[in-house]
Design a protein around this motif. Structure first.
Motif, PDB file in Angstrom:
ATOM      1  N   ASP A  75     -32.921 -17.910  -1.142  1.00 15.31           N
ATOM      2  CA  ASP A  75     -32.080 -17.881  -2.339  1.00 15.31           C
ATOM      3  C   ASP A  75     -30.732 -17.228  -2.041  1.00 15.31           C
ATOM      4  O   ASP A  75     -29.685 -17.707  -2.481  1.00 15.31           O
ATOM      5  N   LYS A 106     -34.540 -26.262  -5.142  1.00 12.22           N
ATOM      6  CA  LYS A 106     -35.744 -27.030  -5.462  1.00 12.22           C
ATOM      7  C   LYS A 106     -36.481 -27.435  -4.185  1.00 12.22           C
ATOM      8  O   LYS A 106     -37.708 -27.445  -4.143  1.00 12.22           O
ATOM      9  N   THR A 107     -35.715 -27.773  -3.152  1.00 11.00           N
ATOM     10  CA  THR A 107     -36.309 -28.229  -1.898  1.00 11.00           C
ATOM     11  C   THR A 107     -36.865 -27.083  -1.057  1.00 11.00           C
ATOM     12  O   THR A 107     -37.973 -27.174  -0.528  1.00 11.00           O
ATOM     13  N   ASP A 110     -38.827 -21.292  -3.968  1.00 10.71           N
ATOM     14  CA  ASP A 110     -40.101 -21.299  -4.672  1.00 10.71           C
ATOM     15  C   ASP A 110     -39.930 -21.904  -6.069  1.00 10.71           C
ATOM     16  O   ASP A 110     -38.869 -22.435  -6.389  1.00 10.71           O
ATOM     17  N   ASP A 111     -40.947 -21.789  -6.894  1.00 13.34           N
ATOM     18  CA  ASP A 111     -40.937 -22.422  -8.213  1.00 13.34           C
ATOM     19  C   ASP A 111     -39.811 -21.923  -9.117  1.00 13.34           C
ATOM     20  O   ASP A 111     -39.334 -22.655  -9.979  1.00 13.34           O
ATOM     21  N   GLN A 112     -39.408 -20.677  -8.939  1.00 11.12           N
ATOM     22  CA  GLN A 112     -38.388 -20.075  -9.805  1.00 11.12           C
ATOM     23  C   GLN A 112     -36.973 -20.142  -9.213  1.00 11.12           C
ATOM     24  O   GLN A 112     -36.006 -19.830  -9.898  1.00 11.12           O
ATOM     25  N   SER A 113     -36.851 -20.541  -7.974  1.00 10.00           N
ATOM     26  CA  SER A 113     -35.560 -20.494  -7.282  1.00 10.00           C
ATOM     27  C   SER A 113     -34.461 -21.285  -7.975  1.00 10.00           C
ATOM     28  O   SER A 113     -33.342 -20.800  -8.138  1.00 10.00           O
ATOM     29  N   SER A 114     -34.763 -22.518  -8.376  1.00 12.63           N
ATOM     30  CA  SER A 114     -33.703 -23.357  -8.946  1.00 12.63           C
ATOM     31  C   SER A 114     -33.170 -22.766 -10.247  1.00 12.63           C
ATOM     32  O   SER A 114     -31.954 -22.784 -10.485  1.00 12.63           O
ATOM     33  N   ARG A 115     -34.039 -22.223 -11.086  1.00  9.17           N
ATOM     34  CA  ARG A 115     -33.575 -21.610 -12.336  1.00  9.17           C
ATOM     35  C   ARG A 115     -32.753 -20.357 -12.049  1.00  9.17           C
ATOM     36  O   ARG A 115     -31.725 -20.119 -12.681  1.00  9.17           O
TER      37      ARG A 115
END
Length: 130
Positions: A75, A106-107, A110-115
């Motif tokens: 991140d 997203k690629t 983790d699951d929260q990274s994009s947000r």
């Protein structure tokens, strides 16, 4: 290699630099796998390395309840790439930098990274507009 792939390779190179403190040239060479480098890849890796102090300060000003050192390495490096593009590359629209960073998160994150990346970069964008 297109611009999105160049960003992916830049992220991989910057992650390697962050982990092993290798040189930018060695990291670029390692991720290329004997392919020729895209100019954006070289620009992003060298630019982030050269401007890292200013970029990190810019990001840190817009983090809430986080320190840069606490962020996941992936991140942190996605944010560095996007912040570099937003501050130093006038030929790339800010929204494109944000969208590309979200896709990288997203690629590779983790699951929260994009947000998380989206939230921080939205604040960076607001900081640029002031």
């Amino acid at each position: 290699m297109n611009r999105h792939q160049a960003r992916e390779k830049a992220l991989q190179a910057l992650f390697q630099i962050d982990m092993t403190k290798t040189s930018a040239e060695e990291a670029i060479e390692a991720v290329l796998e004997d392919k020729s480098p895209h100019s954006l890849l070289v620009e992003l890796v060298n630019g982030v390395v050269q401007q890292q102090e200013a970029i990190d300060e810019f990001i840190t000003k817009h983090l809430e309840n986080w320190s840069l050192s606490r962020l996941a390495r992936i991140d942190r490096n996605i944010l560095r790439i996007a912040a570099y593009e937003m501050r130093f590359l006038d030929d790339i629209p800010v929204n494109v930098s944000i969208d590309e960073a979200i896709e990288l998160a997203k690629t590779f994150g983790d699951d929260q990274s994009s947000r998380f990346v989206n939230g921080v970069l939205s604040k960076l964008k607001s900081g640029l507009e002031k």
